[in-house]
Design a protein around this motif. Sequence first.
Motif, PDB file in Angstrom:
ATOM      1  N   VAL A   1      -7.419   7.801   6.614  1.00  0.00           N
ATOM      2  CA  VAL A   1      -6.801   7.443   8.413  1.00  0.00           C
ATOM      3  C   VAL A   1      -6.648   6.688   8.865  1.00  0.00           C
ATOM      4  O   VAL A   1      -5.523   6.671   9.780  1.00  0.00           O
ATOM      5  N   VAL A   2      -7.631   6.674   9.549  1.00  0.00           N
ATOM      6  CA  VAL A   2      -7.988   5.175  10.434  1.00  0.00           C
ATOM      7  C   VAL A   2      -7.357   4.166   9.924  1.00  0.00           C
ATOM      8  O   VAL A   2      -6.443   3.516  10.824  1.00  0.00           O
ATOM      9  N   VAL A   3      -7.507   3.785   8.661  1.00  0.00           N
ATOM     10  CA  VAL A   3      -6.383   2.837   8.253  1.00  0.00           C
ATOM     11  C   VAL A   3      -5.171   3.193   8.474  1.00  0.00           C
ATOM     12  O   VAL A   3      -4.430   2.425   8.954  1.00  0.00           O
TER      13      VAL A   3
ATOM     14  N   ILE B   1       0.741  -1.673  -0.357  1.00  0.00           N
ATOM     15  CA  ILE B   1       0.226  -0.512  -0.035  1.00  0.00           C
ATOM     16  C   ILE B   1       0.811   1.048   0.361  1.00  0.00           C
ATOM     17  O   ILE B   1       0.143   2.205  -0.460  1.00  0.00           O
ATOM     18  N   PHE B   2       2.569   0.997   0.132  1.00  0.00           N
ATOM     19  CA  PHE B   2       2.700   2.267   0.844  1.00  0.00           C
ATOM     20  C   PHE B   2       4.014   2.650  -0.750  1.00  0.00           C
ATOM     21  O   PHE B   2       4.405   3.461  -0.890  1.00  0.00           O
TER      22      PHE B   2
ATOM     23  N   PHE C   1     -10.040   5.915  -0.120  1.00  0.00           N
ATOM     24  CA  PHE C   1      -9.308   6.617   1.079  1.00  0.00           C
ATOM     25  C   PHE C   1      -9.369   8.033   0.524  1.00  0.00           C
ATOM     26  O   PHE C   1      -9.610   9.261   1.406  1.00  0.00           O
ATOM     27  N   ASP C   2      -9.799   8.210  -0.562  1.00  0.00           N
ATOM     28  CA  ASP C   2      -9.459   9.636  -1.617  1.00  0.00           C
ATOM     29  C   ASP C   2     -10.421  10.010  -1.069  1.00  0.00           C
ATOM     30  O   ASP C   2     -10.898  11.599  -1.069  1.00  0.00           O
ATOM     31  N   GLU C   3     -12.421   9.364  -1.703  1.00  0.00           N
ATOM     32  CA  GLU C   3     -13.191   9.779  -1.636  1.00  0.00           C
ATOM     33  C   GLU C   3     -14.035   9.855  -0.459  1.00  0.00           C
ATOM     34  O   GLU C   3     -15.193  10.402   0.235  1.00  0.00           O
TER      35      GLU C   3
ATOM     36  N   SER D   1      -6.256 -22.253   2.684  1.00  0.00           N
ATOM     37  CA  SER D   1      -6.991 -21.218   3.475  1.00  0.00           C
ATOM     38  C   SER D   1      -7.619 -20.812   3.264  1.00  0.00           C
ATOM     39  O   SER D   1      -7.874 -20.654   1.317  1.00  0.00           O
ATOM     40  N   THR D   2      -8.090 -19.950   2.914  1.00  0.00           N
ATOM     41  CA  THR D   2      -9.247 -18.204   2.435  1.00  0.00           C
ATOM     42  C   THR D   2      -8.434 -17.711   3.244  1.00  0.00           C
ATOM     43  O   THR D   2      -8.585 -16.672   4.777  1.00  0.00           O
ATOM     44  N   LEU D   3      -8.394 -16.592   2.105  1.00  0.00           N
ATOM     45  CA  LEU D   3      -7.118 -15.441   2.083  1.00  0.00           C
ATOM     46  C   LEU D   3      -8.856 -14.363   1.341  1.00  0.00           C
ATOM     47  O   LEU D   3      -9.448 -14.539   1.146  1.00  0.00           O
ATOM     48  N   LEU D   4      -8.676 -13.065   2.145  1.00  0.00           N
ATOM     49  CA  LEU D   4      -9.464 -12.136   1.545  1.00  0.00           C
ATOM     50  C   LEU D   4      -8.771 -11.386   0.849  1.00  0.00           C
ATOM     51  O   LEU D   4      -7.045 -11.061   1.924  1.00  0.00           O
ATOM     52  N   GLU D   5      -8.737 -10.245  -0.815  1.00  0.00           N
ATOM     53  CA  GLU D   5      -7.565  -9.681  -1.258  1.00  0.00           C
ATOM     54  C   GLU D   5      -8.003  -8.301  -1.000  1.00  0.00           C
ATOM     55  O   GLU D   5      -9.697  -8.061  -1.701  1.00  0.00           O
ATOM     56  N   PHE D   6      -7.376  -7.806  -0.950  1.00  0.00           N
ATOM     57  CA  PHE D   6      -7.602  -5.904  -1.612  1.00  0.00           C
ATOM     58  C   PHE D   6      -6.564  -5.436  -2.528  1.00  0.00           C
ATOM     59  O   PHE D   6      -5.273  -5.351  -2.131  1.00  0.00           O
ATOM     60  N   HIS D   7      -7.318  -4.430  -4.007  1.00  0.00           N
ATOM     61  CA  HIS D   7      -6.164  -4.321  -4.596  1.00  0.00           C
ATOM     62  C   HIS D   7      -5.388  -3.013  -4.256  1.00  0.00           C
ATOM     63  O   HIS D   7      -6.572  -2.050  -3.393  1.00  0.00           O
ATOM     64  N   LYS D   8      -4.627  -2.335  -4.358  1.00  0.00           N
ATOM     65  CA  LYS D   8      -4.401  -1.315  -3.665  1.00  0.00           C
ATOM     66  C   LYS D   8      -5.000  -0.131  -3.936  1.00  0.00           C
ATOM     67  O   LYS D   8      -5.452   1.169  -3.698  1.00  0.00           O
ATOM     68  N   SER D   9      -5.085  -0.223  -5.518  1.00  0.00           N
ATOM     69  CA  SER D   9      -5.867   1.086  -6.066  1.00  0.00           C
ATOM     70  C   SER D   9      -7.307   1.431  -5.779  1.00  0.00           C
ATOM     71  O   SER D   9      -7.324   2.293  -5.550  1.00  0.00           O
ATOM     72  N   ASP D  10      -8.065   0.036  -5.415  1.00  0.00           N
ATOM     73  CA  ASP D  10      -9.395   0.022  -4.488  1.00  0.00           C
ATOM     74  C   ASP D  10      -9.193   0.793  -3.888  1.00  0.00           C
ATOM     75  O   ASP D  10     -10.177   1.811  -3.228  1.00  0.00           O
TER      76      ASP D  10
END
Length: 130
Positions: free
Chosen positions: A120-122, A82-83, A112-114, A98-107
């Motif tokens: 800020v919290v994350v 993310i950095f 965060f922009d919206e 295993s079961t994973l949750l994936e988050f894309h950086k751009s999403d």
Amino acid sequence: MLKDISLFNGLTDDELSLIERLSCAFDVAPNEYIFRGGDLGHQIYIVQKGLVQISIEHPTHNNELFVLGLIEPNQIFGEFAIFSDFVRSASAIALEPSTLLEFHKSDLLDLFDENNHIGVVVMKNLGALL
């Protein structure tokens, strides 16, 4: 499930719902790599079920794996993505089904922009984790 993840401490149910919509769940078999050191990193992951090993290859010992840590349910990994746009410094491999949750950086960054409060919290929680 996101309520139990320290990365999201301090967010409301509505905010967690926005983040959950960005996630994609998938299953990984034992000994399957999620990513390898040297891969480009554009995702972060949360273990829903199972166990993931984070390791690096030791170049002076026949590329033997050096275990950096084990990631259990409700823990996050790959968060450096993310950095930066650098390559992964370590590999992640499932040690059991295993079961994973994936988050894309751009999403995440778009969210965060919206919604600056979520960002800020994350980021604050991520800083504490690191």
